[in-house]
Design a protein around this motif. Structure first.
Motif, mmCIF file in Angstrom:
data_model
loop_
_atom_site.group_PDB
_atom_site.id
_atom_site.type_symbol
_atom_site.label_atom_id
_atom_site.label_comp_id
_atom_site.label_asym_id
_atom_site.label_seq_id
_atom_site.Cartn_x
_atom_site.Cartn_y
_atom_site.Cartn_z
ATOM 1 N N LYS A 6 0.841 -1.201 0.000
ATOM 2 C CA LYS A 6 0.000 0.000 0.000
ATOM 3 C C LYS A 6 0.872 1.244 0.000
ATOM 4 N N VAL A 7 0.398 2.269 -0.709
ATOM 5 C CA VAL A 7 1.084 3.554 -0.752
ATOM 6 C C VAL A 7 0.125 4.602 -0.201
ATOM 7 N N THR A 9 -0.555 8.742 1.162
ATOM 8 C CA THR A 9 -0.128 10.139 1.039
ATOM 9 C C THR A 9 0.131 10.672 2.444
ATOM 10 N N LYS A 29 8.733 4.735 4.923
ATOM 11 C CA LYS A 29 7.800 3.655 5.248
ATOM 12 C C LYS A 29 6.808 4.151 6.306
ATOM 13 N N GLY A 78 2.801 0.168 5.122
ATOM 14 C CA GLY A 78 2.948 0.523 3.717
ATOM 15 C C GLY A 78 4.044 1.543 3.493
ATOM 16 N N GLU A 79 4.027 2.093 2.282
ATOM 17 C CA GLU A 79 5.023 3.092 1.877
ATOM 18 C C GLU A 79 4.370 4.463 1.821
ATOM 19 N N ILE A 80 5.185 5.501 1.842
ATOM 20 C CA ILE A 80 4.677 6.871 1.696
ATOM 21 C C ILE A 80 4.923 7.330 0.268
ATOM 22 N N ASP A 81 3.962 8.041 -0.282
ATOM 23 C CA ASP A 81 4.128 8.658 -1.596
ATOM 24 C C ASP A 81 5.023 9.876 -1.385
#
Length: 134
Positions: A6-7, A9, A29, A78-81
């Motif tokens: 998942k990404v 914002t 992250k 998840g990851e950060i945009d």
């Protein structure tokens, strides 16, 4: 926990900013540290105050152990945009007025116009006293 790629914002992460729902960004992250708040050695306030922003610098500045770094995987969501995180700006000092040599010269000239006559009077007075005592 597992983020399944998942990404998020920054706006999405910053919505999770309470002691009952606390997400952090560390090194790109996203981590849900809600269940760790009570166990965090630095207290829950430290973690809650780091929500809604990139907490990487805060995390690194403390000097967490390898054990603490390993615990992060348990809280990963998840990851950060990266495009949603504002770029840090560098400090630009305000523009200083240029040094005006002419004003400094003016001051020195006025100072000399005051001191030179006093020096001449002092010298004349000293010579007169010296010649009377001889």
């Amino acid at each position: 926990m597992g983020g399944d790629g998942k990404v998020f914002t920054l706006a999405q992460v910053s919505e999770h900013n309470t002691p009952k729902d606390c997400w952090l960004i560390i090194s790109g992250k996203v981590y849900d540290v809600t269940k760790f708040l009570e166990d965090h050695p630095g207290g829950d306030d430290v973690l809650v105050s780091a929500t809604g922003k990139d907490a990487t610098d805060d995390f690194e500045d403390v000097g967490h152990s390898e054990n603490a770094r390993g615990m992060l995987k348990d809280f990963y969501v998840g990851e950060i945009d990266a495009s949603t995180i504002p770029k840090s700006t560098t400090y630009t000092p305000p523009k200083q007025p240029n040094y005006n040599q002419d004003k400094t010269s003016e001051f020195i000239i006025k100072l000399l116009q005051f001191l030179v006559p006093i020096a001449i009077l002092g010298l004349a007075f000293g010579i007169r006293l010296y010649s009377k005592s001889s």
